[in-house]
Design a protein around this motif. Structure first.
Motif: not given
Ligand SMILES: Cc1cc2nc3c(=O)[nH]c(=O)nc-3n(C[C@H](O)[C@H](O)[C@H](O)COP(=O)(O)OP(=O)(O)OC[C@H]3O[C@@H](n4cnc5c(N)ncnc54)[C@H](O)[C@@H]3O)c2cc1C
Length: 426
Positions: A309-315
């Motif tokens: 979820x964090x990675x997706x949000x950062x992307x």
């Protein structure tokens, strides 16, 4: 309304009238007071001990916040010290909350224990160790962690084994030499297991469902991700399974200057023995569940999902350039063999530490708003009794509700509701 001097003269002799009684002088009660003052709503804050009493009386000596300093923020006050990424000691938390009480000029009465709140006429009658109050509205900010939540198993533990809860535990020296069984692997359990192991004692940790998180992820504190990505802001009415979210154990985190990760792998490397969930006591033997592998994979899987979820949000949010590359962590190691039982009569275990959670104490609340499990019936802090409100409970209005950084938004909205209630009533 009687003047302050008159109220003072009458104290102990008459029923004091005020618009709102706030119960509890922790950060939640003080935040409520701050918003009541903003709206010029006459009120008192009743505290049985001193300001920040729970931090003074019910926390262990080495505890540091697991939330970083920059996240210590209350209405109109935030951390301004030299170490925004550090973690406050208990003494620093007390100072911070004391400072807030002074700066916000909360009308505090310390040393006043509320012994009963009941409906009376058009409001509530509040009985205390130092007089009686009547008010149309009451805010319950007496804390979510007043009592240890201990399983019944404790009654079956042989008398030769000492038992302690985190509310009474202070430091390893308080315990006799010898083995310790720590029950529960959430923030409290992992922290106490590590401290007791470092004191030289053999430590066994009984592990049930838990929340694994790295201390830092892609170079940032994991709570930066929770905060900035909006996970902690998720509202109670958007959470899929609210009952479950409110019961979720605290994450395996510790605040140390090294920003170390304190997961089960770290504990196992320190020599802590991991056993399964404690299910029963038979003939003086503690019996543990054998499903460690499943418990570990579930926690690992959930951690992966959070990191995804964090990675997706950062992307999607364009943060990728501001943080390090995505990371993944080694799976929790399953011990080659795990003990399924432990003889509590053998002397191997001298003390049991019950790190099995906390619960509130509403024994003084004589309004039928507490369910069979001892939890308050409320909708986002609006209790099932007109004019009665609550703050500081798990996922009260948002995922961050019980944390210091979560109180400002909750208190503003709850006091807004209270003010509207008063306006309609008038
Ligand atoms: C071990 C532990 C670690 C935590 N770590 C963090 C962290 O790292 N970061 C973070 O943000 N949060 C943390 N929290 C969560 C939260 O910030 C604290 O629980 C905090 O104390 C909650 O504040 P509160 O004002 O809601 O309740 P409390 O601080 O418990 O305040 C309630 C007050 O009400 C008083 N009271 C209770 N009953 C009565 C009565 N009948 N009459 C009068 N007064 C009464 C109590 O004396 C107390 O002072 C932690 C909690 C625990 C238990």
């Amino acid at each position: 309304m009687p003047t302050r001097a008159l109220r003072k003269a009458l104290r102990g002799h008459a029923i004091e009238r005020t618009t709102t009684v706030v119960i509890g002088g922790g950060h939640a009660g003080l935040a409520a007071s701050c918003f009541l003052s903003d709206r010029s709503i006459d009120h008192v804050v009743l505290e049985r001990g001193e300001v920040a009493n729970s931090w003074r009386r019910e926390r262990w000596d080495s505890l540091r916040l697991l939330t970083p300093n920059w996240q210590s923020r209350l209405p109109g006050l935030h951390y301004e010290g030299p170490d925004p990424d550090g973690y406050m000691t208990v003494g620093e938390v007390i100072e911070f909350i004391e400072h807030f009480a002074k700066a916000s000029r909360a009308p505090l009465r310390t040393g006043v224990n509320v012994t009963s709140v009941r409906q009376a006429g058009d409001g509530y009658h509040v009985t205390t160790s130092h007089g009686e109050f009547h008010s149309p509205t009451v805010v319950i900010a007496s804390g979510a962690c007043n009592q240890p939540a201990q399983p019944r198993l404790r009654d079956a533990v042989p008398a030769s084994v000492g038992q302690v809860t985190p509310l009474r535990y202070r430091d390893p020296a308080q315990l006799p030499d010898g083995g310790v069984l720590v029950v529960g692997a959430s923030a409290t359990g992992v922290q106490l297991a590590a401290e007791l192991r470092q004191s030289g004692r053999p430590v066994t940790l009984s592990v049930g469902e838990h929340v694994r998180l790295p201390r830092t992820y892609r170079g940032r504190d994991v709570l930066w991700w929770m905060d900035t990505s909006g996970v902690w802001d998720q509202r109670y009415d958007e959470v899929e399974d609210l009952t479950r979210a409110r019961r979720l154990p605290s994450p395996q985190l510790v605040g140390t200057p090294e920003r170390a990760m304190l997961d089960l792998n770290a504990l196992a490397s320190m020599g802590v023995e991991l056993v399964g969930r404690w299910g029963a006591v038979r003939d003086g033997r503690a019996l543990f569940s054998g499903g460690l592998r499943n418990v570990f994979s579930l926690a690992d899987l959930k951690m992966e999902r959070v990191l995804d979820t964090f990675d997706e949000w950062a992307r999607t949010g364009g943060y990728d350039a501001e943080v390090g590359p995505p990371e993944r962590f080694a799976a929790t190691r399953v011990p080659e063999s795990t003990r399924l039982q432990l003889d509590l009569l053998s002397g191997e275990i001298r003390t049991i530490v019950w790190a099995t959670g906390f619960r509130p104490d509403y024994r003084w609340l004589d309004v039928p708003v507490v369910d069979a499990k001892g939890q308050l019936n409320h909708e986002g802090g609006v209790v099932d009794s007109p004019g009665l409100y609550a703050l500081g409970l798990p996922v009260l209005r948002r995922r961050k509700s019980t944390f210091i950084c979560g109180i400002e938004d909750d208190a503003r909205e709850v006091i807004d509701h209270l003010a509207r209630y008063l306006a309609v009533r008038r």
